[in-house]
Design a protein around this motif. Structure first.
Motif, PDB file in Angstrom:
ATOM      1  N   VAL A  18      -4.701   3.457   5.267  1.00 36.08           N
ATOM      2  CA  VAL A  18      -3.804   3.095   6.357  1.00 36.08           C
ATOM      3  C   VAL A  18      -2.537   2.473   5.779  1.00 36.08           C
ATOM      4  O   VAL A  18      -1.446   2.773   6.194  1.00 36.08           O
ATOM      5  CB  VAL A  18      -4.499   2.111   7.330  1.00 36.08           C
ATOM      6  CG1 VAL A  18      -3.549   1.636   8.402  1.00 36.08           C
ATOM      7  CG2 VAL A  18      -5.734   2.749   7.936  1.00 36.08           C
ATOM      8  N   GLU A  19      -2.706   1.606   4.803  1.00 39.52           N
ATOM      9  CA  GLU A  19      -1.586   0.946   4.133  1.00 39.52           C
ATOM     10  C   GLU A  19      -1.917   0.884   2.651  1.00 39.52           C
ATOM     11  O   GLU A  19      -3.006   0.467   2.278  1.00 39.52           O
ATOM     12  CB  GLU A  19      -1.398  -0.460   4.695  1.00 39.52           C
ATOM     13  CG  GLU A  19      -0.355  -1.294   3.999  1.00 39.52           C
ATOM     14  CD  GLU A  19       1.061  -0.787   4.184  1.00 39.52           C
ATOM     15  OE1 GLU A  19       1.780  -0.668   3.174  1.00 39.52           O
ATOM     16  OE2 GLU A  19       1.426  -0.490   5.327  1.00 39.52           O
ATOM     17  N   ASP A  20      -0.973   1.301   1.803  1.00 36.99           N
ATOM     18  CA  ASP A  20      -1.298   1.344   0.369  1.00 36.99           C
ATOM     19  C   ASP A  20      -0.633   0.240  -0.444  1.00 36.99           C
ATOM     20  O   ASP A  20      -0.876   0.116  -1.629  1.00 36.99           O
ATOM     21  CB  ASP A  20      -0.965   2.707  -0.225  1.00 36.99           C
ATOM     22  CG  ASP A  20       0.508   3.046  -0.166  1.00 36.99           C
ATOM     23  OD1 ASP A  20       1.279   2.299   0.452  1.00 36.99           O
ATOM     24  OD2 ASP A  20       0.884   4.073  -0.748  1.00 36.99           O
ATOM     25  N   PHE A  21       0.199  -0.600   0.165  1.00 35.30           N
ATOM     26  CA  PHE A  21       0.821  -1.744  -0.514  1.00 35.30           C
ATOM     27  C   PHE A  21       1.429  -1.337  -1.867  1.00 35.30           C
ATOM     28  O   PHE A  21       0.982  -1.769  -2.924  1.00 35.30           O
ATOM     29  CB  PHE A  21      -0.184  -2.883  -0.700  1.00 35.30           C
ATOM     30  CG  PHE A  21      -0.851  -3.288   0.586  1.00 35.30           C
ATOM     31  CD1 PHE A  21      -0.139  -3.970   1.567  1.00 35.30           C
ATOM     32  CD2 PHE A  21      -2.170  -2.973   0.811  1.00 35.30           C
ATOM     33  CE1 PHE A  21      -0.752  -4.330   2.754  1.00 35.30           C
ATOM     34  CE2 PHE A  21      -2.786  -3.339   1.997  1.00 35.30           C
ATOM     35  CZ  PHE A  21      -2.080  -4.018   2.972  1.00 35.30           C
ATOM     36  N   PRO A  22       2.465  -0.513  -1.846  1.00 36.21           N
ATOM     37  CA  PRO A  22       3.018   0.041  -3.094  1.00 36.21           C
ATOM     38  C   PRO A  22       3.538  -1.008  -4.073  1.00 36.21           C
ATOM     39  O   PRO A  22       3.509  -0.790  -5.278  1.00 36.21           O
ATOM     40  CB  PRO A  22       4.150   0.954  -2.617  1.00 36.21           C
ATOM     41  CG  PRO A  22       4.492   0.478  -1.243  1.00 36.21           C
ATOM     42  CD  PRO A  22       3.231  -0.083  -0.668  1.00 36.21           C
ATOM     43  N   GLY A  32      -2.817  -9.437  -9.313  1.00 36.10           N
ATOM     44  CA  GLY A  32      -3.811 -10.475  -9.586  1.00 36.10           C
ATOM     45  C   GLY A  32      -4.006 -11.397  -8.397  1.00 36.10           C
ATOM     46  O   GLY A  32      -5.132 -11.766  -8.053  1.00 36.10           O
ATOM     47  N   ARG A  33      -2.901 -11.749  -7.743  1.00 38.60           N
ATOM     48  CA  ARG A  33      -2.996 -12.598  -6.556  1.00 38.60           C
ATOM     49  C   ARG A  33      -3.695 -11.855  -5.417  1.00 38.60           C
ATOM     50  O   ARG A  33      -4.473 -12.449  -4.666  1.00 38.60           O
ATOM     51  CB  ARG A  33      -1.612 -13.081  -6.134  1.00 38.60           C
ATOM     52  CG  ARG A  33      -1.062 -14.112  -7.092  1.00 38.60           C
ATOM     53  CD  ARG A  33       0.331 -14.557  -6.729  1.00 38.60           C
ATOM     54  NE  ARG A  33       0.699 -15.709  -7.556  1.00 38.60           N
ATOM     55  CZ  ARG A  33       1.889 -16.270  -7.543  1.00 38.60           C
ATOM     56  NH1 ARG A  33       2.850 -15.798  -6.762  1.00 38.60           N
ATOM     57  NH2 ARG A  33       2.140 -17.308  -8.310  1.00 38.60           N
ATOM     58  N   LEU A  65       2.540 -10.023  -0.502  1.00 40.63           N
ATOM     59  CA  LEU A  65       2.516  -9.867  -1.956  1.00 40.63           C
ATOM     60  C   LEU A  65       3.153  -8.556  -2.390  1.00 40.63           C
ATOM     61  O   LEU A  65       3.794  -8.478  -3.437  1.00 40.63           O
ATOM     62  CB  LEU A  65       1.076  -9.962  -2.468  1.00 40.63           C
ATOM     63  CG  LEU A  65       0.436 -11.349  -2.367  1.00 40.63           C
ATOM     64  CD1 LEU A  65      -1.065 -11.253  -2.588  1.00 40.63           C
ATOM     65  CD2 LEU A  65       1.073 -12.309  -3.375  1.00 40.63           C
ATOM     66  N   SER A  66       2.998  -7.518  -1.588  1.00 43.38           N
ATOM     67  CA  SER A  66       3.528  -6.201  -1.916  1.00 43.38           C
ATOM     68  C   SER A  66       5.042  -6.120  -1.760  1.00 43.38           C
ATOM     69  O   SER A  66       5.691  -5.303  -2.410  1.00 43.38           O
ATOM     70  CB  SER A  66       2.866  -5.141  -1.033  1.00 43.38           C
ATOM     71  OG  SER A  66       3.350  -3.859  -1.330  1.00 43.38           O
ATOM     72  N   GLN A  67       5.611  -6.974  -0.919  1.00 42.25           N
ATOM     73  CA  GLN A  67       7.041  -6.889  -0.624  1.00 42.25           C
ATOM     74  C   GLN A  67       7.933  -7.478  -1.706  1.00 42.25           C
ATOM     75  O   GLN A  67       9.138  -7.256  -1.689  1.00 42.25           O
ATOM     76  CB  GLN A  67       7.345  -7.573   0.705  1.00 42.25           C
ATOM     77  CG  GLN A  67       6.831  -6.786   1.877  1.00 42.25           C
ATOM     78  CD  GLN A  67       7.111  -7.485   3.191  1.00 42.25           C
ATOM     79  OE1 GLN A  67       7.869  -8.446   3.258  1.00 42.25           O
ATOM     80  NE2 GLN A  67       6.486  -6.996   4.238  1.00 42.25           N
ATOM     81  N   GLY A  68       7.379  -8.221  -2.622  1.00 41.23           N
ATOM     82  CA  GLY A  68       8.225  -8.779  -3.670  1.00 41.23           C
ATOM     83  C   GLY A  68       7.712 -10.121  -4.121  1.00 41.23           C
ATOM     84  O   GLY A  68       6.665 -10.581  -3.672  1.00 41.23           O
ATOM     85  N   PRO A  69       8.449 -10.763  -4.992  1.00 43.07           N
ATOM     86  CA  PRO A  69       7.991 -12.035  -5.547  1.00 43.07           C
ATOM     87  C   PRO A  69       7.764 -13.086  -4.458  1.00 43.07           C
ATOM     88  O   PRO A  69       8.639 -13.334  -3.644  1.00 43.07           O
ATOM     89  CB  PRO A  69       9.126 -12.467  -6.470  1.00 43.07           C
ATOM     90  CG  PRO A  69       9.954 -11.260  -6.691  1.00 43.07           C
ATOM     91  CD  PRO A  69       9.752 -10.370  -5.510  1.00 43.07           C
ATOM     92  N   VAL A  70       6.578 -13.636  -4.437  1.00 47.34           N
ATOM     93  CA  VAL A  70       6.259 -14.749  -3.540  1.00 47.34           C
ATOM     94  C   VAL A  70       5.574 -15.826  -4.366  1.00 47.34           C
ATOM     95  O   VAL A  70       4.934 -15.541  -5.371  1.00 47.34           O
ATOM     96  CB  VAL A  70       5.335 -14.321  -2.369  1.00 47.34           C
ATOM     97  CG1 VAL A  70       6.041 -13.368  -1.438  1.00 47.34           C
ATOM     98  CG2 VAL A  70       4.049 -13.716  -2.859  1.00 47.34           C
TER      99      VAL A  70
END
Length: 131
Positions: A18-22, A32-33, A65-70
């Motif tokens: 459904v969502e692959d979190f590229p 890792g997170r 986490l997938s969208q960028g540095p957090v």
């Protein structure tokens, strides 16, 4: 195959993504997170627990986490929400002893691991007011 016993996982026969979190594929720290969040969700979820709310928390965390540095704040958010939705931590607006909604005053009860309690459940002589 025998059916799984209570608390055991079922065999996975098929799935659809459904969502692959590229973003997780290119950032080892985020991956890792993400692994930490999913392992924590599995460890905190009791057998036969309705996992929809847990799944929503994990999905939201993986999306961030997938969208960028957090920062680690994303992990703290996931930890607190996973603890609440699995029953290990009462919501912050509820008494940690009886579950009633906290009114105008809440107390930190030293003998209850620092949980917030309502005035009725608190022992006024041994508690410090939090609000």
């Amino acid at each position: 195959a025998t059916p799984p016993r209570k608390g055991e996982l079922h065999d996975l026969q098929s799935l659809s993504t459904v969502e692959d979190f590229p973003g997780l594929r290119t950032d080892p720290l985020a991956l890792g997170r993400a692994a930490y969040v999913t392992e924590l969700a599995a460890a905190l979820s009791p057998p036969d627990h309705d996992a929809r709310e847990v799944f929503s928390v994990v999905t939201a965390a993986l999306g961030q986490l997938s969208q960028g540095p957090v920062g680690a704040g994303c992990l703290r958010w996931a930890e607190v929400h996973l603890l609440m939705c699995t029953g290990h931590l009462p919501p912050p607006n509820r008494c940690g002893t009886c579950g009633e909604e906290l009114g105008g005053a809440a107390f930190v009860h030293p003998s209850h691991s620092g949980q917030l309690t309502c005035q009725r459940c608190a022992a006024p002589a041994s508690s410090a007011a939090a609000r």
